[in-house]
Design a protein around this motif. Structure first.
Motif, PDB file in Angstrom:
ATOM      1  N   GLU A   1       0.829  -1.212   0.000  1.00 48.88           N
ATOM      2  CA  GLU A   1       0.000   0.000   0.000  1.00 48.88           C
ATOM      3  C   GLU A   1       0.858   1.254   0.000  1.00 48.88           C
ATOM      4  OE1 GLU A   1      -2.564  -0.317   3.316  1.00 48.88           O
ATOM      5  OE2 GLU A   1      -3.846  -1.898   2.446  1.00 48.88           O
ATOM      6  N   ASP A   2       1.899   1.250   0.866  1.00 50.16           N
ATOM      7  CA  ASP A   2       2.782   2.422   0.907  1.00 50.16           C
ATOM      8  C   ASP A   2       3.528   2.603  -0.412  1.00 50.16           C
ATOM      9  OD1 ASP A   2       1.971   2.833   3.473  1.00 50.16           O
ATOM     10  OD2 ASP A   2       3.697   1.824   4.391  1.00 50.16           O
ATOM     11  N   ARG A   3       3.899   1.478  -1.032  1.00 47.84           N
ATOM     12  CA  ARG A   3       4.600   1.570  -2.317  1.00 47.84           C
ATOM     13  C   ARG A   3       3.676   2.130  -3.406  1.00 47.84           C
ATOM     14  NH1 ARG A   3       8.033  -3.421  -5.040  1.00 47.84           N
ATOM     15  NH2 ARG A   3       9.035  -2.169  -6.694  1.00 47.84           N
ATOM     16  N   GLU A   4       2.396   1.684  -3.409  1.00 48.88           N
ATOM     17  CA  GLU A   4       1.432   2.230  -4.369  1.00 48.88           C
ATOM     18  C   GLU A   4       1.199   3.724  -4.135  1.00 48.88           C
ATOM     19  OE1 GLU A   4      -2.031  -0.120  -3.976  1.00 48.88           O
ATOM     20  OE2 GLU A   4      -1.195  -1.878  -5.013  1.00 48.88           O
ATOM     21  N   LYS A   5       1.103   4.111  -2.854  1.00 53.28           N
ATOM     22  CA  LYS A   5       0.941   5.540  -2.553  1.00 53.28           C
ATOM     23  C   LYS A   5       2.137   6.342  -3.063  1.00 53.28           C
ATOM     24  CE  LYS A   5      -1.947   5.041   1.573  1.00 53.28           C
ATOM     25  NZ  LYS A   5      -2.033   5.272   3.034  1.00 53.28           N
ATOM     26  N   LEU A   6       3.355   5.790  -2.845  1.00 50.50           N
ATOM     27  CA  LEU A   6       4.550   6.481  -3.319  1.00 50.50           C
ATOM     28  C   LEU A   6       4.543   6.615  -4.846  1.00 50.50           C
ATOM     29  CD1 LEU A   6       7.331   7.690  -2.734  1.00 50.50           C
ATOM     30  CD2 LEU A   6       8.280   5.373  -2.854  1.00 50.50           C
TER      31      LEU A   6
END
Length: 641
Positions: free
Chosen positions: A468-473
């Motif tokens: 999720e954090d990678r997609e947000k980034l």
């Protein structure tokens, strides 16, 4: 030859000074003061060329075929096409759109300003500025040309049928076709033949009703009597007979239908013949030329009212049935008449009962709808009265209260509503979060006995959180890249707009270039003038040498005899006279050139005066602009403070 060369030099100078390079085109070679070529960067905007090609294709498709001429510049093609489209749209404008090819800069500026002023009046949905047309910004010109072409095609389709009909009517006013002439010749003959045939075969009255025969009351009897007067007997056809028999069978009951079938066609024919004989007893034969049906008798027949005609017809039918029963008791008995009356009355009763049932159903439906609408009306009126009372109370409270307090109350109410919405959203979020956490707790409790499962679940949670954090980034990076592209586009647009210093530098450079070209042009004109003068001098010297050579060659022969001497002297006098005339012509030409020079000098002085006034006005305008900028800066500083 000298004048042609000078004109060509003038055109070259004007082309060098006043030709404007279109946006996106390849720049031509530039020279410095010493005449060396300046190395500049050249580029070509392919998107502008694509839009120019699309604009020309649209104009050609609309019917402006001058866009195909390769010798015209893009400005002349595009602006000429726009002017043609505006003229084709047949729009009432108070502007003279006079387009000329290879116009000067002033004419181009005036024409583009007129086009831009006309477009809002035509309700064009696209905005366009004059500098965009002059700079050949085809990306912004393309939607305007597309809209103008569409409007021109629609106007041409609307006006096509009207113009065609108008042209046909104008042609028919002064010309005619062979078919029309032939039709006019045959029309009079055909009309005469039709009138003659109608006169020959018009109905002729053969009988006339006697005055003492009595007036006919029934309309059907009057119709039969009128037809008999003109020699036509009215009777029933076989089809009408069968239809009448079937109708009677359908009306009567089953017991009477068998008796009704006994009536034969002979009975109906006998009854019809009896009626004809009865009507003929009251008529007498008349000559062909005697009385016709007068207007008074027709008015009497038509003037009877419908109710009276129905009543008289029913009385006549009853009397006729009674007379027929008395005359033929053996054929039509009282029982049969009674049965017919019963069948007729039964049919009427059935029809009336059906109508009554349909009306009753419609009445019930309308009554139910009316009751529902009344209830709705009462509810709406009660609700309206309630709202009126509440509005009256609110208006009374507002009139008594302070306006500032009311404004604050409105703001507080609005804030309260917003806080309520936020509170509701927060509660919903909390419920969702609580449900999610409870679900997580249940999941953890269910797998509490197995440590490996817990570790696996924990790693899965970490992996999911990482994804999720990678997609947000990634999304943030995409947004950042898009924002950077927008910033770069805006920066390029800002860089494309020249500043005041750049404009001043461009102006200075153009002035220097103009002065250089003007000096070169003046020097070239002086060389051409010197060349033309020396060439003329050479021609005259050659003529003089040739003349002296011819005199020298012929002098010995001319002095040989007195006759040749006299002839030689006359020729010399003629030569001297021709030289004097040429001298006078040249002096006249010199005087004319001198007057023209003085006139051009006066015009040059006037232009210089206008130039001085222009520079003075520009200087004053710059000073006023500087003052305006200073005042604007002061206003901004005062507004900020």
């Amino acid at each position: 030859t000298g004048q042609r060369v000078e004109g060509h030099v003038d055109e070259m100078a004007a082309a060098v000074v006043f030709n404007r390079l279109p946006t996106g085109s390849k720049l031509g070679p530039q020279y410095d003061q010493e005449g060396n070529v300046i190395e500049v960067e050249t580029r070509e905007d392919e998107e502008q060329n694509v839009k120019l090609t699309e604009i020309l294709e649209l104009l050609v498709a609309a019917g402006y075929f001058r866009a195909r001429i390769k010798g015209l510049s893009p400005f002349d093609k595009v602006v000429g096409g726009m002017t043609w489209c505006i003229t084709t749209c047949n729009f009432d404008i108070d502007v003279d759109l006079l387009f000329q090819e290879n116009s000067t800069i002033g004419q181009k500026i005036a024409l583009t300003e007129k086009i831009v002023s006309v477009l809002p009046n035509m309700k064009c949905p696209h905005r366009l500025e004059p500098h965009q047309i002059q700079g050949l910004d085809f990306i912004h010109i393309f939607p305007v040309v597309q809209w103008l072409v569409k409007r021109a095609i629609e106007t041409r389709e609307e006006m096509g049928d009207y113009i065609r009909a108008f042209s046909i009517s104008q042609f028919q006013k002064t010309h005619s076709l062979l078919q029309d002439d032939d039709f006019q010749q045959r029309k009079d003959k055909a009309m005469k033949t039709v009138v003659e045939v109608s006169d020959v075969y018009k109905p002729q009255r053969k009988y006339k009703r006697l005055a003492g025969a009595g007036e006919l009351v029934d309309e059907e009897s009057r119709v039969h009597s009128t037809l008999l007067e003109f020699g036509r007997k009215y009777g029933f056809s076989k089809q009408s007979k069968t239809e009448t028999t079937e109708d009677k069978k359908g009306i009567l009951p089953t017991g009477l239908a068998a008796e009704n079938t006994k009536l034969s066609e002979d009975d109906l024919e006998a009854a019809e013949e009896l009626r004809i004989k009865t009507l003929m007893t009251g008529m007498a034969a008349m000559a062909t030329e005697e009385g016709k049906l007068t207007a008074s008798s027709v008015g009497h027949i038509v003037g009877l009212q419908s109710e009276e005609i129905k009543q008289i017809a029913s009385e006549y039918a009853e009397k006729q049935s009674e007379l027929s029963a008395e005359d033929r008791p053996e054929r039509l008995g009282a029982a049969q008449q009674y049965r017919r009356q019963i069948a007729s009355l039964n049919k009427q009763i059935l029809q009336k009962s059906k109508q009554l049932e349909e009306l009753q159903v419609k009445y019930n439906e309308i009554q139910a709808t009316c009751e529902e609408e009344k209830k709705k009306l009462v509810e709406v009126m009660n609700y309206g009265q309630k709202l009126d009372k509440e509005l009256a109370n609110l208006e009374a409270v507002e009139s008594e209260a302070d306006s500032s307090i009311l404004e604050k109350l409105r703001e507080l109410v609005t804030m309260n509503e917003g806080l309520k919405d936020q509170e509701q959203q927060f509660r919903n979020h909390c419920r969702e979060e609580m449900a999610r956490l409870q679900q997580n707790i249940e999941n953890l409790k269910s797998v509490a006995g197995n440590e490996e499962a817990e570790v696996k679940e924990h790693s899965e949670l970490i992996e999911q959180q990482y994804k999720e954090d990678r997609e947000k980034l990634q999304k943030i990076r995409l947004l950042l890249a898009r924002r950077n592209r927008e910033i770069a586009v805006l920066q390029r647009k800002i860089d494309e707009v020249p500043s005041r210093a750049e404009l001043t530098q461009y102006q200075r450079r153009f002035v220097e270039l103009y002065n250089q070209v003007a000096a070169t042009h003046k020097e070239t004109k002086q060389f051409f003038t010197l060349y033309n003068t020396l060439d003329d001098k050479k021609v005259y010297l050659e003529k003089e040498v040739n003349l002296l050579n011819s005199i020298h060659d012929n002098f010995q022969q001319a002095m040989a005899s007195p006759a040749t001497r006299e002839q030689f002297l006359r020729q010399m006098e003629q030569i001297v006279e021709g030289i004097k005339q040429n001298r006078m012509k040249l002096e006249k030409k010199k005087q004319e050139n001198k007057m023209r020079r003085d006139q051009l000098n006066d015009e040059y002085l006037e232009v210089l005066e206008k130039q001085r006034l222009y520079f003075k006005t520009v200087k004053e305008f710059k000073e006023e602009c500087r003052k305006n900028e200073m005042l604007l800066n002061k206003l901004r500083t005062m507004g900020i403070s």
